[in-house]
Each structure stands twice: as C-alpha cells, then as structure tokens.
Design a protein around this motif. Structure first.
Motif, mmCIF file in Angstrom:
data_model
loop_
_atom_site.group_PDB
_atom_site.id
_atom_site.type_symbol
_atom_site.label_atom_id
_atom_site.label_comp_id
_atom_site.label_asym_id
_atom_site.label_seq_id
_atom_site.Cartn_x
_atom_site.Cartn_y
_atom_site.Cartn_z
ATOM 1 N N LEU A 6 24.551 55.796 68.258
ATOM 2 C CA LEU A 6 24.313 54.767 67.261
ATOM 3 C C LEU A 6 24.157 53.410 67.937
ATOM 4 O O LEU A 6 24.602 53.210 69.065
ATOM 5 C CB LEU A 6 25.484 54.712 66.272
ATOM 6 N N ALA A 7 23.555 52.481 67.226
ATOM 7 C CA ALA A 7 23.459 51.102 67.703
ATOM 8 C C ALA A 7 23.477 50.184 66.499
ATOM 9 O O ALA A 7 22.947 50.523 65.435
ATOM 10 C CB ALA A 7 22.190 50.886 68.520
ATOM 11 N N CYS A 8 24.071 49.009 66.678
ATOM 12 C CA CYS A 8 24.092 48.029 65.595
ATOM 13 C C CYS A 8 22.919 47.069 65.764
ATOM 14 O O CYS A 8 22.184 47.127 66.758
ATOM 15 C CB CYS A 8 25.419 47.272 65.577
ATOM 16 N N HIS A 12 24.549 46.709 70.244
ATOM 17 C CA HIS A 12 25.717 47.381 70.818
ATOM 18 C C HIS A 12 25.559 48.880 70.567
ATOM 19 O O HIS A 12 25.310 49.291 69.431
ATOM 20 C CB HIS A 12 27.014 46.882 70.166
ATOM 21 N N GLU A 13 25.686 49.679 71.618
ATOM 22 C CA GLU A 13 25.516 51.121 71.491
ATOM 23 C C GLU A 13 26.869 51.819 71.498
ATOM 24 O O GLU A 13 27.767 51.431 72.246
ATOM 25 C CB GLU A 13 24.642 51.642 72.627
ATOM 26 N N PHE A 14 27.017 52.852 70.663
ATOM 27 C CA PHE A 14 28.250 53.611 70.576
ATOM 28 C C PHE A 14 27.953 54.979 69.973
ATOM 29 O O PHE A 14 26.817 55.272 69.627
ATOM 30 C CB PHE A 14 29.306 52.860 69.755
ATOM 31 N N GLU A 15 28.968 55.842 69.901
ATOM 32 C CA GLU A 15 28.817 57.189 69.356
ATOM 33 C C GLU A 15 29.593 57.318 68.059
ATOM 34 O O GLU A 15 30.569 56.613 67.839
ATOM 35 C CB GLU A 15 29.390 58.237 70.312
ATOM 36 N N GLY A 16 29.145 58.247 67.241
ATOM 37 C CA GLY A 16 29.867 58.589 66.029
ATOM 38 C C GLY A 16 29.793 60.089 65.803
ATOM 39 O O GLY A 16 28.776 60.715 66.093
ATOM 40 N N TRP A 17 30.886 60.669 65.311
ATOM 41 C CA TRP A 17 30.936 62.101 65.018
ATOM 42 C C TRP A 17 30.999 62.275 63.502
ATOM 43 O O TRP A 17 31.769 61.613 62.819
ATOM 44 C CB TRP A 17 32.170 62.728 65.666
ATOM 45 N N PHE A 18 30.189 63.197 62.981
ATOM 46 C CA PHE A 18 30.099 63.410 61.542
ATOM 47 C C PHE A 18 30.101 64.901 61.247
ATOM 48 O O PHE A 18 29.626 65.704 62.047
ATOM 49 C CB PHE A 18 28.819 62.766 60.989
ATOM 50 N N GLY A 19 30.597 65.269 60.078
ATOM 51 C CA GLY A 19 30.633 66.665 59.677
ATOM 52 C C GLY A 19 29.254 67.247 59.450
ATOM 53 O O GLY A 19 29.029 68.436 59.642
ATOM 54 N N SER A 20 28.309 66.405 59.037
ATOM 55 C CA SER A 20 26.939 66.841 58.793
ATOM 56 C C SER A 20 26.049 65.610 58.772
ATOM 57 O O SER A 20 26.535 64.470 58.715
ATOM 58 C CB SER A 20 26.829 67.578 57.457
ATOM 59 N N GLN A 32 30.031 52.173 55.584
ATOM 60 C CA GLN A 32 31.319 52.588 56.139
ATOM 61 C C GLN A 32 31.290 52.819 57.643
ATOM 62 O O GLN A 32 32.305 53.156 58.222
ATOM 63 C CB GLN A 32 31.793 53.870 55.437
ATOM 64 N N ILE A 33 30.137 52.665 58.260
ATOM 65 C CA ILE A 33 30.040 52.836 59.705
ATOM 66 C C ILE A 33 29.919 51.444 60.311
ATOM 67 O O ILE A 33 28.964 50.724 60.029
ATOM 68 C CB ILE A 33 28.834 53.699 60.110
ATOM 69 N N GLY A 34 30.902 51.081 61.117
ATOM 70 C CA GLY A 34 30.902 49.749 61.711
ATOM 71 C C GLY A 34 30.867 49.805 63.222
ATOM 72 O O GLY A 34 31.421 50.715 63.846
ATOM 73 N N VAL A 43 23.841 49.647 61.125
ATOM 74 C CA VAL A 43 23.865 50.643 62.192
ATOM 75 C C VAL A 43 22.732 51.640 62.005
ATOM 76 O O VAL A 43 22.448 52.055 60.887
ATOM 77 C CB VAL A 43 25.231 51.380 62.202
ATOM 78 N N THR A 44 22.091 52.025 63.111
ATOM 79 C CA THR A 44 21.024 53.031 63.060
ATOM 80 C C THR A 44 21.274 54.093 64.110
ATOM 81 O O THR A 44 21.920 53.839 65.130
ATOM 82 C CB THR A 44 19.635 52.411 63.312
#
Length: 143
Positions: A6-8, A12-20, A32-34, A43-44
C-alpha cells in the motif's frame, strides 16, 4: 489472508493484511486504513509481484512430472478464460474501467494492455490478473 503493498498520498509505502479483497475494499471505502507514518487515509494498492517460495539458487528443481502437472493446470485456466470470457483485444483497459464503473455489463473479459495501463488499472482499484501464457506449439519431427 491477502497481503497488499500500500501507499498513501504522501508516497509512504507499507503493507496491509486482509481476510479478502472485499475486506480491503470495505475498509478502504470506510477510511479505516491509515498510513502508519502520517496517518493519511488516502491509501491505494500498489503493483506487487506474486510471492514465490525460494529462488532458482535455493529451491529444488521441479520434477518433470510436477512441471507437466503445473503446465496442464495453467493451460486449463487459459482455455477456460478463452471459452467463457469475452475477448476485447486492445480495448481491455477501457472495457475493464467501464465494467468497474458500472457503465458496461458485468462479465469476464480478456485482452491486451500495456504495462502502464495495468499499473493505472491497479491504482484505480480495478481487479485484473495476468492470463497464463499460451502453450508453445508442439515440436514436430521433420524427416
């Protein structure tokens, strides 16, 4: 679980884990993703290479039988797409956007897109995936 790069809007680049992927879409739509650096909720998802276990240097060689099973599975995926999805050729990016926006009939499509178009579609949140390559032609013996 799905891991997204992800990136804002401040790069700023970062990771996110999601159920689907639906979980990601719902959380993103609700803000809800910050960003963990600046807190931005603009965020994209970023382009990601598929996670592959090992490399040629440290992964055991695939047996010929395992390679054949994998190639047959990929060929079946491609055949299914070619038989059941609409081929839209060079109009792929435009048609994918139209379907995503609800301006065109919801259906499976396939076609061609440049790397730039693929990146733009991903940034816009359009769900796309590469089509497995066509099987190489069978070599024929020549006398």
């Amino acid at each position: 679980m799905i891991r997204y790069a992800l990136a804002c809007d401040h790069a700023h680049e970062f990771e996110g884990w999601f159920g689907s992927s639906d979980d990601y879409e719902a959380q993103a739509a609700a803000g809800q993703i910050g960003c963990p650096v600046c807190g931005s909720t603009a965020v994209t998802k970023q382009i990601m290479a598929p996670m592959v276990a090992g490399t040629k240097r440290n992964a055991p060689d695939m047996t010929p039988a395992a390679r054949e099973v994998m190639m047959q599975a990929l060929a079946q995926v491609r055949q299914h797409v070619e038989e059941n999805f609409d081929y839209v050729g060079e109009d792929f990016a435009d048609e994918a956007r139209a379907i995503h926006a609800g301006k065109s009939e919801e259906r499976g499509i396939y076609g061609e897109a440049s790397l730039a178009e693929v990146r733009e579609l991903a940034e816009e949140g359009v769900n796309i995936a590469p089509l497995p390559p066509a099987s190489p032609p069978t070599k024929k013996a020549v006398h």
